[in-house]
Design a protein around this motif. Structure first.
Motif, mmCIF file in Angstrom:
data_model
loop_
_atom_site.group_PDB
_atom_site.id
_atom_site.type_symbol
_atom_site.label_atom_id
_atom_site.label_comp_id
_atom_site.label_asym_id
_atom_site.label_seq_id
_atom_site.Cartn_x
_atom_site.Cartn_y
_atom_site.Cartn_z
ATOM 1 N N THR A 3 31.632 55.073 54.645
ATOM 2 C CA THR A 3 31.676 54.125 53.444
ATOM 3 C C THR A 3 33.111 53.947 52.850
ATOM 4 N N MET A 4 33.351 52.618 52.409
ATOM 5 C CA MET A 4 34.577 52.522 52.020
ATOM 6 C C MET A 4 34.754 52.807 50.417
ATOM 7 N N VAL A 5 35.706 53.619 50.181
ATOM 8 C CA VAL A 5 35.897 53.963 48.748
ATOM 9 C C VAL A 5 37.051 52.927 48.100
ATOM 10 N N LEU A 6 36.687 52.203 47.289
ATOM 11 C CA LEU A 6 37.579 51.389 46.652
ATOM 12 C C LEU A 6 38.359 52.086 45.411
ATOM 13 N N PRO A 7 39.681 51.867 45.594
ATOM 14 C CA PRO A 7 40.488 52.249 44.279
ATOM 15 C C PRO A 7 39.990 51.684 42.902
ATOM 16 N N ARG A 8 40.083 52.823 41.874
ATOM 17 C CA ARG A 8 39.552 52.351 40.552
ATOM 18 C C ARG A 8 40.701 51.429 40.017
ATOM 19 N N GLU A 9 39.897 50.264 39.355
ATOM 20 C CA GLU A 9 40.906 49.159 39.028
ATOM 21 C C GLU A 9 41.164 49.207 37.367
ATOM 22 N N GLU A 10 42.238 48.886 36.852
ATOM 23 C CA GLU A 10 42.102 49.066 35.489
ATOM 24 C C GLU A 10 41.108 47.803 34.797
ATOM 25 N N LYS A 11 41.036 47.812 33.568
ATOM 26 C CA LYS A 11 39.983 46.804 32.923
ATOM 27 C C LYS A 11 41.029 45.540 32.956
ATOM 28 N N LEU A 12 40.200 44.471 33.405
ATOM 29 C CA LEU A 12 40.567 43.166 33.396
ATOM 30 C C LEU A 12 40.557 42.446 31.915
ATOM 31 N N SER A 13 41.594 41.498 31.853
ATOM 32 C CA SER A 13 41.205 40.767 30.527
ATOM 33 C C SER A 13 40.453 39.448 30.885
ATOM 34 N N GLN A 14 39.908 38.778 29.918
ATOM 35 C CA GLN A 14 39.094 37.599 30.329
ATOM 36 C C GLN A 14 40.019 36.507 30.956
ATOM 37 N N ASP A 15 41.372 36.085 30.904
ATOM 38 C CA ASP A 15 41.971 35.060 31.422
ATOM 39 C C ASP A 15 42.041 35.892 32.871
ATOM 40 N N GLU A 16 42.410 37.016 33.226
ATOM 41 C CA GLU A 16 42.606 37.522 34.520
ATOM 42 C C GLU A 16 41.275 37.288 35.114
ATOM 43 N N ILE A 17 40.252 37.564 34.622
ATOM 44 C CA ILE A 17 38.894 37.535 35.466
ATOM 45 C C ILE A 17 38.696 36.023 35.747
ATOM 46 N N VAL A 18 38.944 34.939 34.784
ATOM 47 C CA VAL A 18 38.837 33.609 35.178
ATOM 48 C C VAL A 18 39.774 33.233 36.191
ATOM 49 N N LEU A 19 41.111 33.778 36.220
ATOM 50 C CA LEU A 19 41.790 33.314 37.262
ATOM 51 C C LEU A 19 41.518 33.955 38.817
ATOM 52 N N GLY A 20 41.035 35.253 38.699
ATOM 53 C CA GLY A 20 40.575 35.971 39.891
ATOM 54 C C GLY A 20 39.293 34.956 40.276
ATOM 55 N N THR A 21 38.570 34.585 39.573
ATOM 56 C CA THR A 21 37.045 33.906 39.784
ATOM 57 C C THR A 21 37.751 32.638 40.515
ATOM 58 N N LYS A 22 38.439 31.810 39.951
ATOM 59 C CA LYS A 22 38.995 30.760 40.747
ATOM 60 C C LYS A 22 39.661 30.947 42.060
ATOM 61 N N ALA A 23 40.185 31.871 42.033
ATOM 62 C CA ALA A 23 40.972 32.115 43.439
ATOM 63 C C ALA A 23 39.774 32.425 44.398
ATOM 64 N N VAL A 24 38.833 33.178 43.905
ATOM 65 C CA VAL A 24 37.504 33.390 44.787
ATOM 66 C C VAL A 24 37.043 32.349 45.204
ATOM 67 N N ILE A 25 36.526 31.464 44.273
ATOM 68 C CA ILE A 25 35.855 30.112 44.482
ATOM 69 C C ILE A 25 36.731 29.305 45.753
ATOM 70 N N GLN A 26 38.300 29.320 45.626
ATOM 71 C CA GLN A 26 39.063 28.468 46.560
ATOM 72 C C GLN A 26 38.776 29.097 47.793
ATOM 73 N N GLY A 27 38.842 30.598 48.008
ATOM 74 C CA GLY A 27 38.555 31.151 49.242
ATOM 75 C C GLY A 27 37.291 31.070 49.562
ATOM 76 N N LEU A 28 36.095 31.052 49.050
ATOM 77 C CA LEU A 28 35.001 30.914 49.319
ATOM 78 C C LEU A 28 34.592 29.318 50.010
ATOM 79 N N GLU A 29 35.179 28.552 49.288
ATOM 80 C CA GLU A 29 35.112 27.177 49.910
ATOM 81 C C GLU A 29 35.988 26.958 50.907
ATOM 82 N N THR A 30 37.058 27.622 51.275
ATOM 83 C CA THR A 30 37.750 27.477 52.601
ATOM 84 C C THR A 30 36.825 28.117 53.467
ATOM 85 N N LEU A 31 36.336 29.261 53.444
ATOM 86 C CA LEU A 31 35.578 30.071 54.216
ATOM 87 C C LEU A 31 34.202 29.265 54.487
ATOM 88 N N ARG A 32 33.840 28.341 53.716
ATOM 89 C CA ARG A 32 32.714 27.627 53.960
ATOM 90 C C ARG A 32 32.923 26.399 54.876
#
Length: 396
Positions: A3-32
């Motif tokens: 089992t892979m243990v992920l490092p504990r991340e710090e609490k993200l702000s709302q803007d950081e979550i939105v930017l991260g989500t948009k990056a994930v969407i771009q990556g998923l669209e490329t992967l699709r």
């Protein structure tokens, strides 16, 4: 499988979550896109004979595409939720700003109301002083007229009827000004202070009534009376106070029958809740006597006034200024019935109390002296009326 243990991340702000989500969407669209490109040759009809294992790869690619589509959908939901939360936060900030503004406006209105009430109190005091001076001038004018000639009523042997408005004040009106000592002090001094929660309403009603705006004053009283009866029940001292206030309005409209009914109801409530010897009971009895006096029913008013006098003598003592006030009221009722000896007796008692307790320079002393002088003049005792002292100790 480890089992892979992920490092504990710090609490993200709302803007950081939105930017991260948009990056994930771009990556998923490329992967699709890459998965679709890999899947296309495997499902093309012209591909000919399928290579060994192509069917398994096709199934795996379709499953991966489904997972990618699901991930894209969840990412879109996160973006929509973030947008909604932003709108909610913006609306919350607007509401907070409105609340702060309303609090400031409310504070300003409170200050304005306090200033207006102070001005109203000063105006009422000035009006009361002017009214007292007016009554004194009217009385002196009557004295001069009696000195000049005899009135037609006296020639016929009739007793003139004095104005109850001038010499027989109503006690609920006198108690409208708040006293610094509160209800206990008011009770000790023989009066009855209107409860604080009704004082402002009482002042408003009196103001409307003085302006002749009975269409406003009467519904205001009735609504307040209905609310009090719902919250406190009918047999409550505050209900009795409101009944007295409404009776005053009806009295000013010459609706004496309705006013008498309300005052009798208030009297019954006060006797039941406060006791038959309470100063508030005496005040209500006095108000009833005023009402009967205005209707010319002096015989019915006299026993009410006498009972009020007995209560005040019992509670306050026989030499209290409020007892003197009640004696003056009783003297006026007797004067309107032609009982000259009783009028003289009551005025002399009142004069003795005022002079002893308040001092010879008190306005009540001068006023009672004038009333006693008038009594002497109506009896033809001109020498007694001219006596500068008009005072001697009496028993009783």
């Amino acid at each position: 499988m480890a089992t892979m243990v992920l490092p504990r991340e710090e609490k993200l702000s709302q803007d950081e979550i939105v930017l991260g989500t948009k990056a994930v969407i771009q990556g998923l669209e490329t992967l699709r896109g890459e998965h679709r490109a890999l899947l296309a040759p495997l499902v093309a009809p012209e591909a000919g004979e399928a290579e060994p294992g192509s069917q398994e790869r096709c199934v795996l690619l379709r499953r991966s595409l489904e997972a990618i589509e699901l991930g894209l959908g969840e990412a879109q939901v996160i973006l929509a939720l973030s947008s909604h939360l932003g709108a909610v936060e913006s609306e919350k900030q607007k509401l907070r700003a409105q609340v702060r503004r309303l609090v400031q406006e409310n504070q300003w209105l409170r200050e304005e109301l306090a200033g207006t009430q102070q001005k109203l109190q000063r105006s009422e005091q000035a009006v009361a002083q002017l009214e007292e001076e007016k009554q004194h001038l009217l009385f002196m004018s009557q004295i001069r007229k009696l000195d000049e000639d005899t009135s037609p009523n006296e020639e016929k042997g009739e007793v003139p009827k004095d104005s109850l408005d001038d010499l027989f004040p109503n006690e609920e009106e006198q108690s409208s000004a708040p006293s610094p000592g509160g209800g206990d002090v008011a009770a000790q001094h023989g009066g009855y202070e209107i409860p604080a929660r009704l004082r402002t309403l009482h002042n408003l009603v009196i103001q409307y009534a003085s302006q002749g705006r009975y269409e406003v004053a009467v519904p205001l009283c009735k609504q307040a009376l209905e609310d009090l009866e719902k919250t406190s029940g009918h047999d409550h001292p505050d209900v009795a106070t409101m009944l007295n206030i409404l009776a005053l309005v009806y009295r000013d409209q010459n609706k004496y029958k309705e006013a008498a009914h309300l005052l009798n109801d208030a009297l019954a409530i006060r006797e039941k809740t406060l006791g038959k010897d309470h100063p508030a009971v005496a005040a209500t009895l006095n108000n009833l006597a005023v009402l009967y006096g205005k209707r010319g029913k002096y015989k019915e008013a006299e026993p009410l006034c006498k009972r009020a006098l007995e209560i005040r003598e019992k509670v306050l003592g026989k030499f209290h200024p409020d007892v003197a006030k009640q004696l003056s009221n009783l003297a006026l009722l007797c004067q309107n019935q032609g009982k000259a000896e009783e009028v003289e007796y009551y005025y002399r008692r009142a004069l003795e109390i005022y002079a002893t307790r308040l001092g010879p320079d008190d306005p009540n002393v001068a006023k009672t002296k004038n009333n006693l002088a008038s009594c002497y003049l109506k009896q033809g005792k001109y020498q007694d009326a001219e006596d500068p002292c008009l005072f001697c100790s009496i028993s009783g």
